[in-house]
Scaffold this motif. Structure first.
Motif, short mmCIF file in Angstrom:
data_model
loop_
_atom_site.label_atom_id
_atom_site.label_comp_id
_atom_site.label_asym_id
_atom_site.label_seq_id
_atom_site.Cartn_x
_atom_site.Cartn_y
_atom_site.Cartn_z
N LYS A 1 1.31 -7.77 -9.34
CA LYS A 1 -0.14 -7.84 -9.50
C LYS A 1 -0.84 -6.55 -9.07
O LYS A 1 -1.87 -6.57 -8.40
CB LYS A 1 -0.70 -9.03 -8.72
CG LYS A 1 -0.21 -10.37 -9.23
CD LYS A 1 -0.83 -11.52 -8.44
CE LYS A 1 -0.33 -12.87 -8.95
NZ LYS A 1 -0.89 -14.00 -8.17
N GLY A 2 -0.29 -5.43 -9.46
CA GLY A 2 -0.92 -4.14 -9.19
C GLY A 2 -0.62 -3.55 -7.84
O GLY A 2 -1.10 -2.46 -7.53
N ILE A 3 0.17 -4.22 -7.02
CA ILE A 3 0.54 -3.70 -5.70
C ILE A 3 2.01 -3.30 -5.73
O ILE A 3 2.89 -4.11 -6.06
CB ILE A 3 0.31 -4.75 -4.59
CG1 ILE A 3 -1.13 -5.24 -4.63
CG2 ILE A 3 0.65 -4.17 -3.23
CD1 ILE A 3 -2.17 -4.16 -4.41
N LEU A 4 2.29 -2.05 -5.40
CA LEU A 4 3.64 -1.51 -5.43
C LEU A 4 4.14 -1.34 -4.00
O LEU A 4 3.60 -0.54 -3.23
CB LEU A 4 3.66 -0.17 -6.16
CG LEU A 4 5.02 0.51 -6.36
CD1 LEU A 4 5.93 -0.35 -7.24
CD2 LEU A 4 4.85 1.90 -6.98
N LYS A 5 5.15 -2.10 -3.63
CA LYS A 5 5.74 -2.01 -2.29
C LYS A 5 7.10 -1.35 -2.40
O LYS A 5 7.78 -1.46 -3.41
CB LYS A 5 5.90 -3.41 -1.69
CG LYS A 5 4.63 -4.25 -1.67
CD LYS A 5 4.91 -5.66 -1.19
CE LYS A 5 3.66 -6.53 -1.24
NZ LYS A 5 3.94 -7.93 -0.82
N TYR A 6 7.49 -0.67 -1.31
CA TYR A 6 8.82 -0.06 -1.35
C TYR A 6 9.45 -0.06 0.03
O TYR A 6 8.79 -0.05 1.07
CB TYR A 6 8.77 1.36 -1.92
CG TYR A 6 7.99 2.37 -1.13
CD1 TYR A 6 8.62 3.19 -0.19
CD2 TYR A 6 6.63 2.53 -1.33
CE1 TYR A 6 7.90 4.13 0.52
CE2 TYR A 6 5.90 3.46 -0.62
CZ TYR A 6 6.55 4.26 0.30
OH TYR A 6 5.84 5.19 1.02
N ALA A 7 10.77 -0.10 0.04
CA ALA A 7 11.57 -0.10 1.26
C ALA A 7 12.96 0.42 0.90
O ALA A 7 13.20 0.85 -0.24
CB ALA A 7 11.65 -1.50 1.86
N LYS A 8 13.87 0.39 1.86
CA LYS A 8 15.21 0.89 1.59
C LYS A 8 15.96 0.00 0.60
O LYS A 8 16.75 0.47 -0.19
CB LYS A 8 16.00 1.02 2.89
CG LYS A 8 15.57 2.19 3.75
CD LYS A 8 16.49 2.35 4.96
CE LYS A 8 16.08 3.57 5.78
NZ LYS A 8 16.95 3.75 6.96
N CYS A 9 15.74 -1.33 0.70
CA CYS A 9 16.44 -2.25 -0.17
C CYS A 9 15.57 -3.48 -0.40
O CYS A 9 14.57 -3.70 0.28
CB CYS A 9 17.79 -2.65 0.42
SG CYS A 9 17.68 -3.50 2.00
N GLY A 10 16.00 -4.32 -1.36
CA GLY A 10 15.25 -5.51 -1.67
C GLY A 10 15.19 -6.49 -0.52
O GLY A 10 14.18 -7.18 -0.32
N ALA A 11 16.25 -6.54 0.29
CA ALA A 11 16.28 -7.45 1.44
C ALA A 11 15.20 -7.09 2.45
O ALA A 11 14.59 -7.96 3.07
CB ALA A 11 17.66 -7.43 2.09
N ASP A 12 14.97 -5.78 2.63
CA ASP A 12 13.93 -5.34 3.57
C ASP A 12 12.55 -5.78 3.11
O ASP A 12 11.70 -6.17 3.91
CB ASP A 12 13.95 -3.82 3.72
CG ASP A 12 15.11 -3.35 4.59
OD1 ASP A 12 15.70 -4.20 5.27
OD2 ASP A 12 15.41 -2.14 4.58
N GLY B 1 -3.96 0.18 -8.84
CA GLY B 1 -5.27 0.10 -9.47
C GLY B 1 -6.25 1.09 -8.91
O GLY B 1 -7.23 1.47 -9.57
N LEU B 2 -6.02 1.53 -7.68
CA LEU B 2 -6.90 2.49 -7.03
C LEU B 2 -6.34 3.90 -7.06
O LEU B 2 -6.77 4.77 -6.32
CB LEU B 2 -7.15 2.08 -5.57
CG LEU B 2 -7.75 0.69 -5.37
CD1 LEU B 2 -7.98 0.44 -3.89
CD2 LEU B 2 -9.05 0.55 -6.13
N SER B 3 -5.35 4.13 -7.91
CA SER B 3 -4.67 5.42 -7.95
C SER B 3 -4.88 6.11 -9.29
O SER B 3 -5.02 5.45 -10.32
CB SER B 3 -3.16 5.24 -7.71
OG SER B 3 -2.90 4.55 -6.51
N VAL B 4 -4.90 7.44 -9.25
CA VAL B 4 -4.83 8.22 -10.47
C VAL B 4 -3.36 8.37 -10.82
O VAL B 4 -2.56 8.82 -10.00
CB VAL B 4 -5.48 9.60 -10.29
CG1 VAL B 4 -5.22 10.47 -11.52
CG2 VAL B 4 -6.97 9.46 -10.08
N MET B 5 -2.99 7.97 -12.01
CA MET B 5 -1.59 7.96 -12.42
C MET B 5 -1.34 9.05 -13.46
O MET B 5 -2.05 9.16 -14.45
CB MET B 5 -1.22 6.59 -12.99
CG MET B 5 0.21 6.47 -13.47
SD MET B 5 0.56 4.78 -14.07
CE MET B 5 2.17 5.05 -14.84
#
Length: 670
Positions: free
Chosen positions: A67-78, A91-95
């Motif tokens: 839903k427009g929010i990009l999360k990141y970590a070392k792995c999917g479990a994290d 949505g608040l970023s220039v891409m």
């Protein structure tokens, strides 16, 4: 169009632009008001992300887009466990995307994220998903500006007291508009207010100096003690900051939470008391016995209104490019030159005088390191304008008997643009050659300095050298512009390895309320820490551990109404002053004789723009003549050394004294 409306330019009116040089394509955003955008499917997988400074290269991270929010970590479990390294509201970023290199850039204003995907198929899939999620998120914000604009992981949920406060600020926007910058503006306002409040607290701080006997003639470190409780400062800060509302860092390689990150703790930053520490010291007169004269304390005219300039129209085709070749309207300049900016780094030259009169090598390094930090103080109020670019052969001198120094600078190269300078006094010699790489990333601009600064203390045979850190100006297109410095300064004494110093300009983090903070260590040849430094580059530097730390330096108070006069310090206001008697002694290439800069200082913007274009054209004509005759420009007062750095040829002041510059064959620059 007003700068406040620039988000409409970016997100509503922008079309797919192709930058010919780098093939960067700006992804268009939501057009007009809200529309029906189907909820996108979730996307997850691995991508490469550029490592955070100072590490280079790329590392693999697991990304989860919902839903427009990009999360990141070392792995999917994290991510499932909530152990996130970062979170981006697309949505608040220039891409921007670069298909040839399979790169994706997300400029989230407070942070710039550089992503890369090796597989062409995965790259196309991620770009498609990001486009869809971005439109969905922007449509969500447009439909519910009082709730959705602020509801993402770094901000309080709807219904909370803090959210209600923020939502009231959003209500000034129409439902059909795209209030992207509200969150950042509120955070910046809180940050600026907290800084003002700290200053008010510091004015009420009672301090005293502990006199120390010194048998070696050195200047002892002035010990500062505060009677104001730590809690009172903490309370004043908490009025404007909470853990969810602090500025993120801004760099081409954003911060992540890591175990080895070290920052000044809240109790240290809260305890910084800006005491009545004086920067004033007695200064010898110059060699010719020149009398000290009263200098001006105000500019002839206030800075012009720039709200009618659309920066987006100027910068839209230059995403990811070096901006040194991009012509800017004169209204965006400040009436100072880059050569004068180099001189501005000597505003607190008394720190070098103290270093030259300190016997202990580790204390000398304390003063050298603090001097390196103090050069950034004047930039705090200067994010709104840029200095004039010197033309090839342009010079600047600054003779300050009151500070016991003489300074001279020259533009020694045009492509690449290189500025060289040299200052000397009875206590030290200072020189550097600098060039800057400027890159625009959509909402922010990075300024990366290339070059080395040198200081010699002849009395001890010391030769110090250090690098400069990267600067980033935020909210280029809209909102309150502000500047951040980040990186590490490494100082070494090339004459001896008895001690070294590293000073880190700390990036602001969303989980830490610190901004503008610096910390450093001075170590011996075995790596043992002898002194610790901490403070803020815009306020002051301390040595030791709180609450009994020693105040080494504090920034001078700003002049009254400085906001109306380009944010100049008193020292900056004096740099372009031209006394009639001095005019007769200057070479015709001196910056103070440059018409466009002088006209802007006097408030004649139209004439300044006309002269600026004329001067730039004259420089192009001179360069063409040199190329046609296979000739190269030869600097007048600087020469290139064996290590390809520019150093003074020590002729300027002799020529000035006898026979004078009227006998010198100087180029006609304006």
């Amino acid at each position: 169009m007003c700068l406040q409306d620039s988000w409409e330019i970016v997100e509503v009116l922008c079309v797919t632009l192709l930058c010919l040089q780098d093939s960067w394509e700006i992804v268009e955003g939501l057009r007009g008001g809200h529309s029906n955008v189907q909820e996108p499917q979730k996307q997850d997988g691995y991508m490469l992300k550029r490592r955070k400074w100072p590490m280079k290269g790329w590392h693999k991270r697991y990304f989860y887009l919902d839903k427009g929010i990009l999360k990141y970590a070392k792995c999917g479990a994290d991510i499932e466990k909530g152990k996130l390294h970062g979170c981006i509201d697309v949505g608040l970023s220039v891409m921007a995307i670069k298909k040839s290199a399979q790169c994706i850039d997300l400029d989230a204003e407070e942070n710039i994220y550089h992503l890369k995907i090796k597989s062409q198929e995965l790259f196309d899939e991620w770009v498609s998903k990001l486009r869809h999620h971005r439109l969905y998120r922007q449509n969500e914000i447009a439909m519910y500006p009082q709730e959705k604009a602020y509801y993402y992981p770094h901000f309080p949920p709807p219904g909370s007291p803090r959210h209600v406060s923020l939502a009231r600020q959003a209500s000034v926007h129409a439902a059909g508009s795209f209030p992207v910058t509200c969150t950042s503006q509120s955070k910046v306002a809180a940050w600026l207010q907290s800084s003002d409040d700290m200053n008010k607290c510091s004015k009420g701080t009672h301090t005293h100096s502990l006199k120390q006997d010194s048998t070696d003639g050195s200047h002892p470190l002035v010990h500062q003690a505060s009677n104001e409780s730590r809690a009172s400062i903490t309370e004043s800060l908490s009025e404007f900051f909470d853990a969810q509302e602090v500025l993120l860092s801004a760099s081409s390689s954003e911060n992540e939470a890591s175990d080895d990150d070290s920052y000044i703790s809240d109790n240290v930053s809260d305890n910084i008391s800006m005491d009545n520490f004086s920067n004033e010291t007695e200064r010898p007169n110059s060699e010719n016995g020149a009398l000290l004269r009263r200098r001006r304390s105000c500019l002839p005219s206030a800075s012009p209104n720039t709200s009618n300039i659309s920066l987006w129209n100027i910068l839209k085709n230059n995403i990811g490019k070096d901006l040194s070749k991009v012509a800017m309207p004169v209204q965006l300049n400040e009436p100072l030159n880059t050569l004068q900016r180099l001189c501005e780094e000597l505003e607190y030259s008394e720190l070098l005088d103290r270093a030259a009169n300190t016997q202990d090598p580790f204390e000398r390094m304390v003063y050298i390191a603090t001097f390196a930090v103090s050069g950034y103080a004047s930039s705090y109020h200067r994010a709104g304008g840029k200095p004039f670019n010197p033309v090839l052969g342009e010079t600047y001198e600054c003779d300050r008997p009151d500070k016991g120094l003489r300074f001279v600078a020259e533009q020694v190269s045009h492509h690449p643009p290189i500025s060289a300078c040299h200052a000397d006094s009875k206590n030290y010699i200072f020189w550097q050659d600098m060039r800057w790489k400027n890159k625009f990333w959509g909402k922010s601009m990075e300024i990366v300095p290339v070059g080395t600064t040198h200081v010699m203390l002849p009395g001890f045979g010391d030769h110090y050298e250090w690098n400069k850190v990267t600067s980033c100006i935020h909210n280029i297109l809209s909102g309150q512009r502000w500047i951040e410095h980040y990186g590490e300064i490494s100082i070494r004494n090339t004459s001896t390895d008895i001690c070294q110093c590293k000073v880190t300009f700390i990036k602001a983090k969303y989980w830490n309320s610190s901004v503008n903070e610096v910390e450093g260590t001075i170590t011996d040849h075995k790596g043992k820490v002898i002194h610790r430094l901490f403070g803020k580059w815009n306020e002051g530097v301390y040595c030791g551990d709180p609450p009994s730390a020693t105040c080494i330096w504090r920034a001078n108070a700003m002049p009254a109404d400085h906001e109306q006069y380009y944010g100049f310090t008193k020292f900056a206001m004096e740099l372009n002053e031209l006394d009639p008697s001095l005019k007769l002694l200057l070479p015709p290439t001196d910056t103070r004789l440059r018409l466009d800069q002088r006209l802007l200082e006097e408030g004649n913007v139209e004439a300044a723009e006309e002269q600026k274009q004329k001067i730039e054209q004259q420089q192009r004509d001179r360069r063409r003549v040199l190329e046609e005759n296979t000739m190269t420009h030869q600097p007048t007062f600087f020469r290139k050394s064996k290590d390809d750095t520019w150093v003074s040829n020590n002729t300027y002041w002799d020529l000035r004294r006898d026979p004078g510059f009227s006998h010198l064959d100087c180029p006609v620059l304006w």
